[in-house]
Design an enzyme around this catalytic site. Structure first.
Site, PDB file in Angstrom:
ATOM      1  N   ARG A 152      -6.803   5.063   2.570  1.00 38.63           N
ATOM      2  CA  ARG A 152      -6.081   5.555   3.754  1.00 38.63           C
ATOM      3  C   ARG A 152      -5.656   6.805   3.369  1.00 38.63           C
ATOM      4  O   ARG A 152      -4.343   6.710   2.742  1.00 38.63           O
ATOM      5  CB  ARG A 152      -5.287   4.507   4.609  1.00 38.63           C
ATOM      6  CG  ARG A 152      -6.039   3.415   5.184  1.00 38.63           C
ATOM      7  CD  ARG A 152      -4.888   2.579   5.940  1.00 38.63           C
ATOM      8  NE  ARG A 152      -5.790   1.421   6.525  1.00 38.63           N
ATOM      9  CZ  ARG A 152      -6.075   0.368   6.093  1.00 38.63           C
ATOM     10  NH1 ARG A 152      -5.597   0.034   4.690  1.00 38.63           N
ATOM     11  NH2 ARG A 152      -6.767  -0.497   6.592  1.00 38.63           N
ATOM     12  N   ASP A 180       0.853  -1.340   0.174  1.00 36.20           N
ATOM     13  CA  ASP A 180      -0.044   0.048   0.057  1.00 36.20           C
ATOM     14  C   ASP A 180       0.709   1.297  -0.021  1.00 36.20           C
ATOM     15  O   ASP A 180       2.028   1.162   0.710  1.00 36.20           O
ATOM     16  CB  ASP A 180      -0.684  -0.086   1.161  1.00 36.20           C
ATOM     17  CG  ASP A 180      -2.267  -1.145   1.123  1.00 36.20           C
ATOM     18  OD1 ASP A 180      -2.329  -1.370  -0.153  1.00 36.20           O
ATOM     19  OD2 ASP A 180      -2.778  -1.284   1.940  1.00 36.20           O
ATOM     20  N   ASP A 223       1.264   4.082   1.620  1.00 33.14           N
ATOM     21  CA  ASP A 223       1.383   4.733   2.902  1.00 33.14           C
ATOM     22  C   ASP A 223       2.514   4.422   3.689  1.00 33.14           C
ATOM     23  O   ASP A 223       3.244   3.456   3.178  1.00 33.14           O
ATOM     24  CB  ASP A 223       0.057   4.771   3.597  1.00 33.14           C
ATOM     25  CG  ASP A 223      -0.277   3.426   4.068  1.00 33.14           C
ATOM     26  OD1 ASP A 223       0.558   2.303   3.866  1.00 33.14           O
ATOM     27  OD2 ASP A 223      -1.513   3.005   4.528  1.00 33.14           O
ATOM     28  N   TYR A 261      -7.332   4.396  -3.088  1.00 40.50           N
ATOM     29  CA  TYR A 261      -6.794   3.950  -1.857  1.00 40.50           C
ATOM     30  C   TYR A 261      -7.624   4.588  -0.566  1.00 40.50           C
ATOM     31  O   TYR A 261      -7.727   6.166  -0.995  1.00 40.50           O
ATOM     32  CB  TYR A 261      -5.466   4.139  -1.738  1.00 40.50           C
ATOM     33  CG  TYR A 261      -4.566   3.605  -0.510  1.00 40.50           C
ATOM     34  CD1 TYR A 261      -4.865   2.196  -0.140  1.00 40.50           C
ATOM     35  CD2 TYR A 261      -4.043   4.266   0.253  1.00 40.50           C
ATOM     36  CE1 TYR A 261      -4.336   1.677   0.829  1.00 40.50           C
ATOM     37  CE2 TYR A 261      -3.369   3.611   1.606  1.00 40.50           C
ATOM     38  CZ  TYR A 261      -3.567   2.454   1.533  1.00 40.50           C
ATOM     39  OH  TYR A 261      -3.033   1.916   2.826  1.00 40.50           O
ATOM     40  N   GLU A 271       2.604   2.403   6.442  1.00 43.33           N
ATOM     41  CA  GLU A 271       2.800   1.116   6.762  1.00 43.33           C
ATOM     42  C   GLU A 271       3.111   0.090   5.459  1.00 43.33           C
ATOM     43  O   GLU A 271       3.704  -0.950   5.612  1.00 43.33           O
ATOM     44  CB  GLU A 271       1.170   0.464   7.373  1.00 43.33           C
ATOM     45  CG  GLU A 271       0.992   1.171   8.730  1.00 43.33           C
ATOM     46  CD  GLU A 271       1.841   0.579   9.721  1.00 43.33           C
ATOM     47  OE1 GLU A 271       2.062  -0.750   9.859  1.00 43.33           O
ATOM     48  OE2 GLU A 271       2.399   1.466  10.565  1.00 43.33           O
ATOM     49  N   HIS A 298      -1.561  11.730  -0.993  1.00 45.20           N
ATOM     50  CA  HIS A 298      -2.313  10.728  -1.826  1.00 45.20           C
ATOM     51  C   HIS A 298      -3.661  11.583  -2.238  1.00 45.20           C
ATOM     52  O   HIS A 298      -3.896  12.456  -1.638  1.00 45.20           O
ATOM     53  CB  HIS A 298      -2.822   9.607  -1.111  1.00 45.20           C
ATOM     54  CG  HIS A 298      -1.666   8.746  -0.487  1.00 45.20           C
ATOM     55  ND1 HIS A 298      -0.629   8.488  -1.123  1.00 45.20           N
ATOM     56  CD2 HIS A 298      -1.266   8.454   0.750  1.00 45.20           C
ATOM     57  CE1 HIS A 298       0.267   7.747  -0.618  1.00 45.20           C
ATOM     58  NE2 HIS A 298       0.049   7.835   0.779  1.00 45.20           N
TER      59      HIS A 298
END
Length: 930
Positions: free
Chosen positions: A306, A81, A83, A304, A85, A351
């Protein structure tokens, strides 16, 4: 020669594989492949915050599968992903592969994409980059912070405040917000005030209502009419006068559309409009992002989910504007594209906002391919994104003042009418939404009234006919409790935590029994209030909203490469360690005295008769106060041991049977249309359940039990209706057919909660899953987790029945029918062959014993021979999830495998350096979550 692509979830891997074709092999990491071991010493401040990483069996298995796929490969694309994480997962995968020597001759590149579409995937492959080191540093800092706070502060709580669970860096601040709001509500004293309203009619005969604003030439403030007597005098003054219109003010106002969704605003709107919790919202959004099956093709419907950003890609804006023009006309399209910027603290706008990947996939077009939850959330996201590029709404607001000839008594009427609906044509808040906003404290009653009232045409000096005059009593209201939506909004405003973590934080507070959700509002439990009061008094800085928000800003600076993460950690740790050391000499009696003083008004509320609420009801001479026992706090008498009066630490009326309204007996919900029998909700010794009828007798005259079904944890007995009760009673239900085996996938309720099953494979549902509405996409996701624990080796030579290797609580084991045998420690689950499995079954196999009567445990069984160093698996039965406590006879055997499982192979650790002998794991494991 194929390239290898690593993503996070199997659903995403399947979709991307279709887009990339046979030249690529796409594998899933199943989220994080390793983490900090939940024991003391995993982060070592004395070694400049060195960390030990450890992988569980699943993570090790996935990395081994990736390593096998890399043999002969040219490139490895890390596509987790986009981000912090996701960057960390890619870093972990790369580091573990490098330690295994699997990256020799392989080019490793990082790719990200904001949507799972063929165009986005192919663009990402063509534009790879290296891993983002500052983003990884920010992850390391956040992980170390959360770990050190959890593993340092939680043991202090256990020692000084028995019965506590854990503390967390962000979790404890969120809990403080909830507790302080509850304290405000308890301390609130309602204040009476009155208003006077009159009904008037225009010369054309049109009625309207006006409110008194001036009396005797003086403007009235909110509390200028404090009682009925003053209100009656004001009413009489209005009734004695004649009135006409003295002014009519009209103005046109524009209301701009809201920005497209970010993570937090999506959680807020889904909670307010759809009644979906934060965890449920994010899980459903994940499904829409990873893709749903539309006419045989997996399509990612949203970008996405988040994100802090509110901007959209230029091509997406162009497509949306074209759709608006074609669907609504040129009048609904603004002259230039709208640009948005986030007002939230610490917003990272790297994002896009959450938007549909293809605006032509309208909610109506895709509705039949989605379950109810997916459909409603997608419609919300689609409408919000499209409305954000539509023309502003225009409203004509009118204010009319009427007065007596001397203008000493003045009343005012306000109203508005929509002149041009603009974006409201697609995305609007109807009366129910406005009422929900008002209850949640997002708009005031005056705003709600002003936006829903229209006024008839009037001109200055128009004489008016007076109708009924009313004096209305009001009381000020306490601040509302936080809902999930308003708490997320508050945390975002304060800059606490990250939007992507809010769902897990709120769930953790409930799992720890620190708070509960009552009518979708957070109510602190007494345990939570005790913990908050302790932390505020002895660790005030670390549950301060300003300090926590400041740490978030530093983490963002680390992400931007502005500061060194270890420097931030050193500054934090020096002060934090001193604060913890200062509590070493703190006596429990001092803690109790502090808590007793602070929480006294909560536990001993004032009585209506003026008597002392702390007087002991048993001895009449003692004084009640807070006491601490080995299992936690309780209320006790000061005359102990002469007086042994105690009561549980629950504020009167806070919880118990009375909270569900079932103390008087069963509550009737209605009749079952099929049988005509009554459906009731009842409380039993094991919780609340629904029941159909009262039972009867069979053909032989023996009594039969009525059909019953337990309520799940997230169901409220007070709001349960007949429809949901009948659905519960009809479980198990068929969700669909498994594409692999063709068997039915069933959802039902078992001894250990809701589950799904296909064949002999069972999987418990997770928090946020609704057993009554669970769809195929989520079912397949859960079954993928269950299947990861089972490997089919092949048919047994004797009877051709399947031989399986299953992951048990105490290690992997092989199973054939009812015969099981543990795998040796040196034989990995994925490496065992059919010949080895058959040999183990013949040599070490033990037949499973049936469950003991009553289902409270398994029948006693002899331990397996110790030649392979492990006892027979305690959970080898191919049935529903294993009970939390094993039978008494199985306990000694369970200890060995559990201990062995704790000793991971050296290869599983990133830094397997030996720790000092003085380091010991605490007796209990605190949660290191934020």
């Amino acid at each position: 020669m194929t390239d290898v692509v690593v993503v996070e979830s199997p659903a995403k891997a399947k979709t991307i594989n279709k887009y990339l074709g046979g030249d690529y092999k796409v594998l899933a990491s199943f989220g994080h492949v390793r983490d900090l071991p939940p024991k003391d010493g995993s982060v070592r401040p004395d070694e400049d915050f060195a960390m030990d990483w450890e992988s569980e069996d699943r993570g090790e298995r996935q990395v081994n599968e990736i390593a096998r796929a890399l043999k002969g490969a040219r490139r490895l694309f890390l596509a987790t992903d986009p981000d912090r994480e996701g960057e960390a997962i890619s870093w972990h995968v790369q580091d573990m592969l490098a330690r295994k020597g699997a990256l020799k001759g392989v080019e490793v590149r990082r790719i990200t994409f904001n949507e799972i579409t063929k165009r986005a995937i192919q663009y990402a492959i063509a534009h790879p980059r290296d891993l983002d080191a500052p983003l990884i540093d920010a992850y390391l800092a956040r992980r170390a912070l959360d770990y050190l706070v959890g593993f340092t502060l939680s043991p202090v709580l256990w020692r000084k405040l028995p019965g506590s669970r854990s503390a967390g860096r962000v979790q404890s601040v969120a809990l403080r917000l909830i507790c302080e709001r509850e304290a405000e509500i308890e301390a609130f004293k309602a204040r009476e005030y009155w208003t006077v309203e009159g009904r008037f009619t225009t010369p054309q005969g049109a009625p309207f209502t006006a409110r008194l604003t001036h009396l005797d030439g003086k403007k009235l403030d909110q509390f200028d009419l404090p009682d009925e007597a003053s209100a009656m005098r004001a009413k009489a003054a209005v009734e004695a006068g004649t009135f006409s219109v003295v002014s009519v003010e009209k103005r046109r106002v524009r209301r701009n559309p809201p920005a497209p969704f970010t993570t937090s605003t999506l959680q807020q709107e889904a909670s307010r409009k759809l009644g979906m919790g934060a965890q449920q919202t994010m899980r459903t959004a994940q499904q829409l992002y990873e893709g749903v099956d539309i006419q045989g093709e997996t399509v990612g419907l949203i970008t996405y989910m988040r994100t802090d950003g509110v901007q959209m890609a230029r091509e997406a804006i162009t497509a949306i504007r074209d759709h608006v023009k074609d669907s609504f006309g040129a009048d609904y399209l603004p002259g230039a594209p709208r640009e948005y910027s986030s007002k939230a603290k610490n917003a990272q706008e790297a994002h896009e906002a959450i938007r549909p990947t293809d605006v032509s996939n309208t909610p109506d077009r895709v509705a039949r391919f989605l379950d109810d939850r997916q459909r409603r959330l997608y419609e919300l996201i689609w409408k919000r994104a499209v409305a954000s590029q539509m023309q502003s709404a225009e409203l004509d607001q009118t204010t009319v003042e009427i007065a007596d000839p001397a203008r000493k008594t003045v009343l005012r009427a306000t109203g508005s009418v929509i002149a041009f609906d603009g974006f409201l044509k697609l995305y609007r808040e109807d009366e129910d939404d406005r009422a929900a906003d008002a209850r949640a404290g997002l708009v005031t009653g005056a705003q709600e009234d002003e936006e829903s009232r229209t006024l008839p045409p009037m001109r200055e000096r128009d004489p008016l006919k007076r109708g009924e005059i009313s004096a209305l009593q009001h009381f000020t209201q306490p601040p509302p409790r936080y809902s999930e939506a308003t708490l997320v909004k508050k945390m975002e405003e304060l800059g606490i935590g990250r939007p992507s973590t809010y769902a897990s934080i709120l769930q953790t507070l409930q799992d720890r029994d620190y708070v509960k959700l009552d009518k979708r509002r957070f109510v602190p439990e007494d345990r939570g209030r005790l913990v908050t009061t302790f932390l505020v008094h002895f660790f005030e800085r670390y549950v301060d909203t300003g300090f926590t928000a400041g740490l978030e800003e530093q983490l963002d600076d680390i992400s931007g490469g502005k500061i060194d993460w270890r420097a931030v950690m050193r500054a934090f740790w020096d002060d934090f360690r001193k604060a913890v050391d200062a509590t070493k000499d703190l006596k429990i009696s001092d803690v109790i005295d502090t808590l007793d003083e602070e929480l006294g008004p909560h536990f001993f509320p004032e009585r209506g008769d003026g008597a002392d609420p702390r007087v002991c009801p048993a001895c009449a001479g003692g004084r009640l106060g807070l006491r601490l026992g080995r299992t936690g706090a309780f209320i006790g008498c000061s005359n102990y041991p002469e007086c042994r009066y105690t009561r549980p630490l629950i504020a009167p009326g806070a919880e118990g049977e009375g909270a569900t309204g079932l103390t008087e007996g069963p509550r009737e919900l209605g009749s079952d249309p099929a049988s005509g029998e009554q459906v009731t909700v009842r409380r039993g010794p094991y919780g609340v359940y629904v029941q159909l009828g009262e039972g009867g007798t069979d053909a032989k005259g023996k009594p039969t039990k009525p059909r019953r079904a337990s309520l799940t944890r997230d169901m409220d007995p007070d709001t349960l209706d007949l429809d949901r009760a009948l659905k519960l009673l009809s479980l198990p239900r068929v969700v669909g057919r498994d594409p692999e085996s063709g068997e039915e996938i069933q959802a039902g309720l078992g001894r250990f909660g809701p589950y799904i099953k296909v064949g002999s494979i069972f999987q418990s549902l997770e928090p946020g899953d609704d057993v009554l509405s669970l769809g195929m996409n989520r079912a397949m996701e859960l079954l993928a987790k269950a299947r990861a624990k089972v490997r089919l080796v092949g048919p047994h030579p004797k009877d051709q029945a399947p031989v399986e290797i299953r992951k048990g609580r105490f290690g992997p084991y092989v199973q054939h029918g009812k015969v099981v045998a543990n795998l040796p420690r040196n034989l990995a689950m994925e490496d065992a062959t059919l010949e080895q499995a058959v040999a183990l079954l013949a040599e070490k196999g033990k037949e499973l014993k049936p469950m003991a009567k009553g289902g409270k445990g398994k029948a006693k069984a002899k331990p397996a021979a110790k030649a392979n160093g492990a006892a027979a698996p305690a959970d080898a039965a191919p049935a529903r999830p294993a009970p939390r406590k094993a039978a008494t006879a199985a306990k000694p055997a369970a200890r060995k495998p559990a201990a062995a499982a704790a000793k991971k192979p050296a290869a599983a650790k990133a830094k397997p350096a030996a720790k000092p002998a003085a380091r010991k794991a605490p007796a209990r494991k605190p949660a290191a979550k934020a």
